[in-house]
Design an enzyme around this catalytic site. Structure first.
Site, PDB file in Angstrom:
ATOM      1  N   GLU A   1       0.820  -1.305   0.036  1.00 12.09           N
ATOM      2  CA  GLU A   1       0.062   0.104   0.020  1.00 12.09           C
ATOM      3  C   GLU A   1       0.918   1.334  -0.097  1.00 12.09           C
ATOM      4  OE1 GLU A   1      -3.530   0.624   0.173  1.00 12.09           O
ATOM      5  OE2 GLU A   1      -2.593   2.835   0.188  1.00 12.09           O
TER       6      GLU A   1
ATOM      7  N   ASP B   1      -4.197  -0.261  -2.400  1.00  7.41           N
ATOM      8  CA  ASP B   1      -4.764  -1.585  -2.312  1.00  7.41           C
ATOM      9  C   ASP B   1      -6.156  -1.541  -2.821  1.00  7.41           C
ATOM     10  OD1 ASP B   1      -2.591  -3.123  -1.678  1.00  7.41           O
ATOM     11  OD2 ASP B   1      -2.776  -2.726   0.348  1.00  7.41           O
TER      12      ASP B   1
ATOM     13  N   GLY C   1     -10.200  21.691  -5.248  1.00  4.92           N
ATOM     14  CA  GLY C   1     -10.809  22.300  -6.295  1.00  4.92           C
ATOM     15  C   GLY C   1     -10.779  23.969  -6.308  1.00  4.92           C
TER      16      GLY C   1
HETATM   17  N1  CAO Z   1       0.333 -23.132  -3.847  1.00  2.00           N
HETATM   18  C1  CAO Z   1       1.828 -23.025  -4.128  1.00  2.00           C
HETATM   19  N2  CAO Z   1       2.230 -21.991  -4.088  1.00  2.00           N
HETATM   20  C2  CAO Z   1       1.759 -21.030  -3.897  1.00  2.00           C
HETATM   21  C3  CAO Z   1       0.237 -20.936  -3.737  1.00  2.00           C
HETATM   22  C4  CAO Z   1      -0.318 -22.111  -3.663  1.00  2.00           C
HETATM   23  N3  CAO Z   1      -1.629 -22.224  -3.754  1.00  2.00           N
HETATM   24  N4  CAO Z   1      -0.283 -19.600  -3.819  1.00  2.00           N
HETATM   25  C5  CAO Z   1       0.926 -18.777  -3.709  1.00  2.00           C
HETATM   26  N5  CAO Z   1       2.084 -19.594  -3.958  1.00  2.00           N
HETATM   27  C6  CAO Z   1       3.598 -19.200  -4.069  1.00  2.00           C
HETATM   28  C7  CAO Z   1       3.645 -18.414  -5.351  1.00  2.00           C
HETATM   29  O1  CAO Z   1       3.620 -19.175  -6.292  1.00  2.00           O
HETATM   30  C8  CAO Z   1       4.896 -17.696  -4.987  1.00  2.00           C
HETATM   31  O2  CAO Z   1       6.083 -18.496  -4.922  1.00  2.00           O
HETATM   32  P1  CAO Z   1       7.292 -18.364  -5.952  1.00  2.00           P
HETATM   33  O3  CAO Z   1       8.159 -16.876  -5.271  1.00  2.00           O
HETATM   34  O4  CAO Z   1       8.230 -19.329  -5.661  1.00  2.00           O
HETATM   35  O5  CAO Z   1       7.254 -17.892  -7.194  1.00  2.00           O
HETATM   36  C9  CAO Z   1       4.883 -17.503  -3.272  1.00  2.00           C
HETATM   37  O6  CAO Z   1       3.835 -18.139  -3.051  1.00  2.00           O
HETATM   38  C10 CAO Z   1       4.617 -16.316  -2.495  1.00  2.00           C
HETATM   39  O7  CAO Z   1       4.015 -15.246  -3.755  1.00  2.00           O
HETATM   40  P2  CAO Z   1       4.427 -13.885  -3.561  1.00  2.00           P
HETATM   41  O8  CAO Z   1       5.802 -13.559  -3.962  1.00  2.00           O
HETATM   42  O9  CAO Z   1       3.294 -12.990  -4.330  1.00  2.00           O
HETATM   43  O10 CAO Z   1       3.962 -13.546  -1.987  1.00  2.00           O
HETATM   44  P3  CAO Z   1       4.955 -12.348  -1.036  1.00  2.00           P
HETATM   45  O11 CAO Z   1       4.157 -12.467   0.323  1.00  2.00           O
HETATM   46  O12 CAO Z   1       6.291 -12.874  -1.031  1.00  2.00           O
HETATM   47  O13 CAO Z   1       4.680 -10.864  -1.421  1.00  2.00           O
HETATM   48  C11 CAO Z   1       3.239  -9.259  -1.940  1.00  2.00           C
HETATM   49  C12 CAO Z   1       3.604 -10.294  -1.248  1.00  2.00           C
HETATM   50  C13 CAO Z   1       1.761  -8.477  -1.813  1.00  2.00           C
HETATM   51  C14 CAO Z   1       4.381  -8.012  -1.692  1.00  2.00           C
HETATM   52  C15 CAO Z   1       3.307  -9.618  -3.729  1.00  2.00           C
HETATM   53  O14 CAO Z   1       2.470 -10.800  -3.794  1.00  2.00           O
HETATM   54  C16 CAO Z   1       3.007  -8.546  -4.410  1.00  2.00           C
HETATM   55  O15 CAO Z   1       4.150  -7.417  -4.862  1.00  2.00           O
HETATM   56  N6  CAO Z   1       1.963  -8.536  -5.345  1.00  2.00           N
HETATM   57  C17 CAO Z   1       1.871  -7.392  -6.268  1.00  2.00           C
HETATM   58  C18 CAO Z   1       1.437  -6.223  -5.636  1.00  2.00           C
HETATM   59  C19 CAO Z   1       0.181  -6.095  -4.683  1.00  2.00           C
HETATM   60  O16 CAO Z   1      -0.925  -6.628  -5.178  1.00  2.00           O
HETATM   61  N7  CAO Z   1       0.551  -5.609  -3.660  1.00  2.00           N
HETATM   62  C20 CAO Z   1      -0.724  -5.250  -2.599  1.00  2.00           C
HETATM   63  C21 CAO Z   1      -0.384  -6.274  -1.588  1.00  2.00           C
HETATM   64  S1  CAO Z   1      -1.671  -5.749  -0.211  1.00  2.00           S
HETATM   65  O17 CAO Z   1      -0.933  -4.539   0.394  1.00  2.00           O
END
Ligand code: CAO
Length: 415
Positions: free
Chosen positions: A139, A168, A247
């Site tokens: 966010e 978000d 505004g």
């Molecule tokens: N089964 C197996 N693996 C799964 C899965 C499932 N059902 N669901 C998720 N995963 C895995 C993903 O494949 C990913 O694996 P790899 O890193 O090996 O490819 C892993 O879980 C983690 O996913 P992620 O990187 O998205 O999660 P994170 O917690 O590290 O990051 C966030 C979170 C929000 C920073 C990131 O997802 C992001 O930048 N998203 C896009 C922007 C966004 O929506 N941000 C808003 C978040 S709300 O504040």
């Protein structure tokens, strides 16, 4: 009565906040939203900011109403096959993983199209294509990169983020619009497409008036409705404007009766030009209605500070609600600063379904924000968020798996 999105099936691969707000809206409009989570863990927000031990957090419950939850390990080869079956059955896949995560899982756009050419693949990412496209984003990062933080706060303080989750929930809204638009286009084209809502773009869209101001500033070197005018200085970029109105009608936040002890005893007051004479009457400064220094909006601009100080002398004699009542009689635009406590207790918001009480099997009753978009032919009934994997067997059966097959998949950790 049917719902607007009856028959639309959403494969909800979202987590945290941005994606879930989007799919929750689609569920409220009647779509069947199937949330895919990892067995044993689930959406990380289930356990974040918990107020009751071992119970799904309010963070999770308030973002995942009206959905079904299935657990699938999409990195397990057999789990992948289940996901493929879901892709073939659904209309939209929504995800907000970090960039590249879906591809790494083996579900590239090309592969998804092979499986289901009608599939719409909708993504939230932090940034669009460019130098930051690979970054993970939350966010406040989006608020900072989208122009909100540099333009929020007071001139003599640092940039400030807002409590409104414009990065978000704001981007979730943008994505939901993209999805229904793509669904509409599919009725003509018969094809799916990709939908991307980048959080930086979503925030910037909501800050568009500040890009307007950047260009005004570059042309004229000043902006008369900003508190920096006439005595402060303007730099090269749009400055923080405190509580000034965005505004053409000057506004400010003013103290009301009780401000010494109540941090929310304030009112937003707008000195709208057409009601200037009425404002002068209400605050007992009738002479300002015709005085050359105050009679016109242009004449008032250099005196705004004094004008608001005088109005505040009046608002401080009233509670914010008394002031509202008096000012509204004269069509003077204003708004009380409402605390979350006051909002939660406001009967009219309960009546319209904007604040809803929901019952949850392990949490009990709690309040949530209902659907802020009201459709007359598609009313929203808010139902509780699913427990982790609550609907796995049900959804697997709908995909054609027998109880034995479901048990076998469970025993190898695929679901
Ligand atoms: N089964 C197996 N693996 C799964 C899965 C499932 N059902 N669901 C998720 N995963 C895995 C993903 O494949 C990913 O694996 P790899 O890193 O090996 O490819 C892993 O879980 C983690 O996913 P992620 O990187 O998205 O999660 P994170 O917690 O590290 O990051 C966030 C979170 C929000 C920073 C990131 O997802 C992001 O930048 N998203 C896009 C922007 C966004 O929506 N941000 C808003 C978040 S709300 O504040």
């Amino acid at each position: 009565m049917g719902k607007a999105l009856d028959g639309v099936r959403i494969l909800d691969f979202t987590h945290v906040q941005s994606g879930p707000t989007c799919t929750q809206l689609l569920a409220w409009f009647g779509a069947d939203v199937i949330k895919v989570e990892r067995a044993g863990a689930g959406d990380i927000t289930r356990e974040q900011l918990r107020d009751i031990p071992d119970v799904d957090s309010l963070y999770f419950t308030m973002l995942n109403h009206n959905k079904r939850s299935v657990t699938i390990d999409t990195k397990n080869p057999e789990g992948k096959l289940v996901l493929e079956a879901l892709i073939q059955k659904c209309d939209v896949l929504v995800e907000n993983f970090a960039p590249g995560a879906l591809d790494r899982m083996g579900f590239t756009w090309e592969r998804i199209q092979e499986l289901n050419p009608r599939m719409i693949v909708a993504s939230v990412k932090g940034f669009g294509p460019g130098p930051y496209e690979d970054c993970k984003v939350y966010e406040n990062v989006a608020q900072c990169a989208g122009g909100a933080a540099s333009t929020t706060g007071f001139d003599d303080g640092p940039p400030v983020v807002t409590g409104a989750q414009i990065g978000d929930s704001g981007t979730g809204l943008h994505l939901a619009l993209g999805i229904v638009t793509a669904l509409y286009q599919r009725t003509q084209s018969g094809r799916g497409q990709r939908v991307l809502a980048a959080m930086q773009d979503g925030v910037l869209n909501l800050c568009r008036v500040k890009l307007r101001d950047q260009q005004r500033l570059e042309r004229t070197g000043t902006m008369k409705e900003y508190p920096q005018y006439p005595n402060g200085t303007f730099g090269e970029a749009v400055p923080r404007a405190g509580n000034a109105s965005g505004g053409g009608q000057p506004g400010w936040i003013l103290k009301c009766k009780g401000w010494e002890t109540d941090p929310n005893a304030y009112i937003y007051f707008i000195t709208q030009a057409p009601v200037w004479a009425k404002i002068c009457n209400v605050i007992g400064k009738e002479e300002w209605a015709t005085h050359p220094d105050y009679a016109t909006p242009a004449a008032r601009l250099p005196h705004l500070k004094d004008i608001f100080a005088e109005i505040e002398r009046w608002t401080m004699t009233k509670t914010k609600f008394e002031a509202m009542q008096i000012l509204n009689k004269y069509d003077i635009p204003c708004g009380p600063i409402l605390s979350m406590k006051e909002i939660a207790e406001e009967p009219s918001l309960r009546k319209t379904g904007t604040i809803v009480e929901v019952d949850h099997p392990t949490r009990g009753k709690y309040l949530t924000v209902g659907n802020p978009i009201k459709l007359s032919d598609s009313p929203t009934e808010v139902t509780r968020s699913p427990l982790l994997g609550e609907h796995t067997d049900e959804v697997m059966a709908e995909l054609g798996y027998s109880p034995d097959q479901i048990n076998a998949l469970r025993s190898v950790g695929a679901i």
